[in-house]
Write an enzyme that holds these catalytic residues in place. Structure first.
Site, mmCIF file in Angstrom:
data_model
loop_
_atom_site.group_PDB
_atom_site.id
_atom_site.type_symbol
_atom_site.label_atom_id
_atom_site.label_comp_id
_atom_site.label_asym_id
_atom_site.label_seq_id
_atom_site.Cartn_x
_atom_site.Cartn_y
_atom_site.Cartn_z
ATOM 1 N N VAL A 258 -4.038 -2.696 3.206
ATOM 2 C CA VAL A 258 -3.955 -1.650 2.176
ATOM 3 C C VAL A 258 -2.932 -2.007 1.110
ATOM 4 O O VAL A 258 -2.007 -2.783 1.322
ATOM 5 C CB VAL A 258 -3.645 -0.259 2.787
ATOM 6 C CG1 VAL A 258 -4.746 0.160 3.757
ATOM 7 C CG2 VAL A 258 -2.298 -0.224 3.466
ATOM 8 N N ASP A 259 -3.116 -1.413 -0.072
ATOM 9 C CA ASP A 259 -2.219 -1.662 -1.202
ATOM 10 C C ASP A 259 -1.215 -0.526 -1.354
ATOM 11 O O ASP A 259 -1.131 0.370 -0.513
ATOM 12 C CB ASP A 259 -3.035 -1.879 -2.485
ATOM 13 C CG ASP A 259 -3.885 -0.683 -2.882
ATOM 14 O OD1 ASP A 259 -3.657 0.442 -2.393
ATOM 15 O OD2 ASP A 259 -4.806 -0.866 -3.708
ATOM 16 N N ALA A 260 -0.468 -0.534 -2.436
ATOM 17 C CA ALA A 260 0.576 0.471 -2.661
ATOM 18 C C ALA A 260 0.012 1.872 -2.824
ATOM 19 O O ALA A 260 0.721 2.861 -2.609
ATOM 20 C CB ALA A 260 1.408 0.095 -3.888
#
Length: 145
Positions: free
Chosen positions: A29-31
């Site tokens: 997952v990203d930010a």
């Protein structure tokens, strides 16, 4: 490039070649807290390679032997629902559409909430020494159907 699979086929129909169950990992997952987009392409690739192995295709041996190779020449994905860390997902490999020297594999990623992503990859069978297209070998064609 003309799409071998329509979006509707990818979402609803097309018989499955294989399915891989997994969870969205923290590092996927990203930010924003949703899956980083290239991870879905990795999910497709992992499931595709597992499907080939299950069907008796020795991909490491094929690569090492050098006789034929199956490079990817096109990849695409559509993201329909967010995928978050910890989500249980199924990555479905749809029965490929076969040509003389190439094939297109469809993919569908589902969660408890429905279809989260769909996509397709196009692979060309080439002579490993000359890097020129060649017909799909009969054993590979059989494994893909």
């Amino acid at each position: 490039m003309k799409r071998a699979f329509s979006a509707e086929e990818l979402k609803h129909a097309a018989p499955r070649l294989a399915v891989e169950r997994r969870s969205v990992r923290f590092q996927d997952v990203d930010a924003a807290g949703i899956v980083f987009y290239p991870r879905v392409l990795e999910y497709f690739s992992d499931a595709y390679l597992a499907a080939l192995k299950e069907r008796g295709v020795d991909v490491p041996g094929m690569i090492a032997g050098g006789g034929i190779k199956l490079p990817l020449v096109h990849a695409e994905a559509d993201y329909l629902l967010p995928l978050r860390y910890g989500d249980a997902i199924e990555v479905e490999v749809l029965a490929p559409k076969l040509g003389d020297t190439s094939f297109t594999v469809g993919y569908r990623v589902t969660t408890a909430g429905g279809v989260a992503a769909v996509g397709q990859t196009v692979h060309v069978c080439i002579d490993g020494a000359r890097f020129t297209p060649r017909p799909l070998p009969d054993d590979l064609r059989a494994a893909l159907t």
